[in-house]
Write an enzyme that holds these catalytic residues in place. Sequence first.
Site, PDB file in Angstrom:
ATOM      1  N   GLN A 163       0.812  -1.224   0.000  1.00  0.00           N
ATOM      2  CA  GLN A 163       0.000   0.000   0.000  1.00  0.00           C
ATOM      3  C   GLN A 163       0.840   1.266   0.000  1.00  0.00           C
ATOM      4  OE1 GLN A 163      -2.694  -1.437   3.388  1.00  0.00           O
ATOM      5  NE2 GLN A 163      -4.073  -0.191   2.141  1.00  0.00           N
ATOM      6  N   LEU A 176      -7.965   1.615   2.946  1.00  0.00           N
ATOM      7  CA  LEU A 176      -7.369   2.925   2.641  1.00  0.00           C
ATOM      8  C   LEU A 176      -7.005   3.044   1.163  1.00  0.00           C
ATOM      9  CD1 LEU A 176      -5.009   3.223   5.745  1.00  0.00           C
ATOM     10  CD2 LEU A 176      -7.175   4.421   5.389  1.00  0.00           C
ATOM     11  N   HIS A 211      -7.260  -9.130   6.336  1.00  0.00           N
ATOM     12  CA  HIS A 211      -7.320  -8.064   5.327  1.00  0.00           C
ATOM     13  C   HIS A 211      -5.905  -7.687   4.863  1.00  0.00           C
ATOM     14  CE1 HIS A 211      -9.073  -4.178   3.680  1.00  0.00           C
ATOM     15  NE2 HIS A 211      -7.776  -3.899   3.713  1.00  0.00           N
ATOM     16  N   GLU A 212      -4.986  -7.520   5.829  1.00  0.00           N
ATOM     17  CA  GLU A 212      -3.613  -7.105   5.467  1.00  0.00           C
ATOM     18  C   GLU A 212      -2.865  -8.230   4.760  1.00  0.00           C
ATOM     19  OE1 GLU A 212      -3.308  -4.080   5.495  1.00  0.00           O
ATOM     20  OE2 GLU A 212      -4.921  -3.654   6.904  1.00  0.00           O
TER      21      GLU A 212
HETATM   22 NI    NI Z   1      -6.645  -2.450   2.810  1.00  0.00          NI
END
Ligand code: NI
Length: 169
Positions: A51, A94, A135-136
Site C-alpha cells: 500500500q 485505505l 485483510h492485510e
Molecule cells: Ni486495505
Amino acid sequence: MAVLEIKKYPEVVLKEKALTVGSIEDRHQRLIDDMIETMYAAPGIGLAAPQVGVSERIIVVDVSKTDETASLIVLFNPEIKDKEGRIESEEGCLSVPGLTVKISRFEKVAVTGLDREGRGIEIEGEGMLSRALQHEIDHLNGTLIIDRMGFLKREFFKKRRKKEAMRRD
Ligand code: NI
C-alpha cells in the site's frame, strides 16, 4: 519518520504478490516506522507494505481503538496457521476510499511470522484483530476488498470507477 503516500486502486503494485523478506535490514526498520506513522495519520487500523509501494510481505496492525487489550503488531512474512468459524462484516480499505464491502472472514485466526527483530511470533486474534490480519495478508497476495465482492457488484464498481477516471481526465 515520514507519512508515505498510500497507493490507491487501480495501481499495479496493489495487484502483485509481494515477496517474502529474506533478511530484515535497516531499510526495513525505516519502512516500518514510516508505515506505522502512515497508518496512524490516515487514520487506519492496518497497513501492508504494497500500500506504500513496496512489494514485500510486511504488515502493521493496531486495533487498540476498538479493542483495548490489543497493541501495535508488526509482522514480516505473516501466514495464517490456524482458523476457526466464519463471520460476515463491513470492511473498508485505505487503498479503495469510499467503498465498504460486506466480507466473510474467519472468526478466529492464528498467524505466525517474524517481529521486527526477526524473532518468530504467533498472534491469535478474533473480532477486529482477526479481520484486520486477514485483510492485510490479502494485500500481500494482491487481493483487495473489490476482489472479495460478488461478481456483479465488482463489475458495477469497476465501471463506475472508470467513468469517474474519465471525467477527471
Ligand atoms: Ni486495505
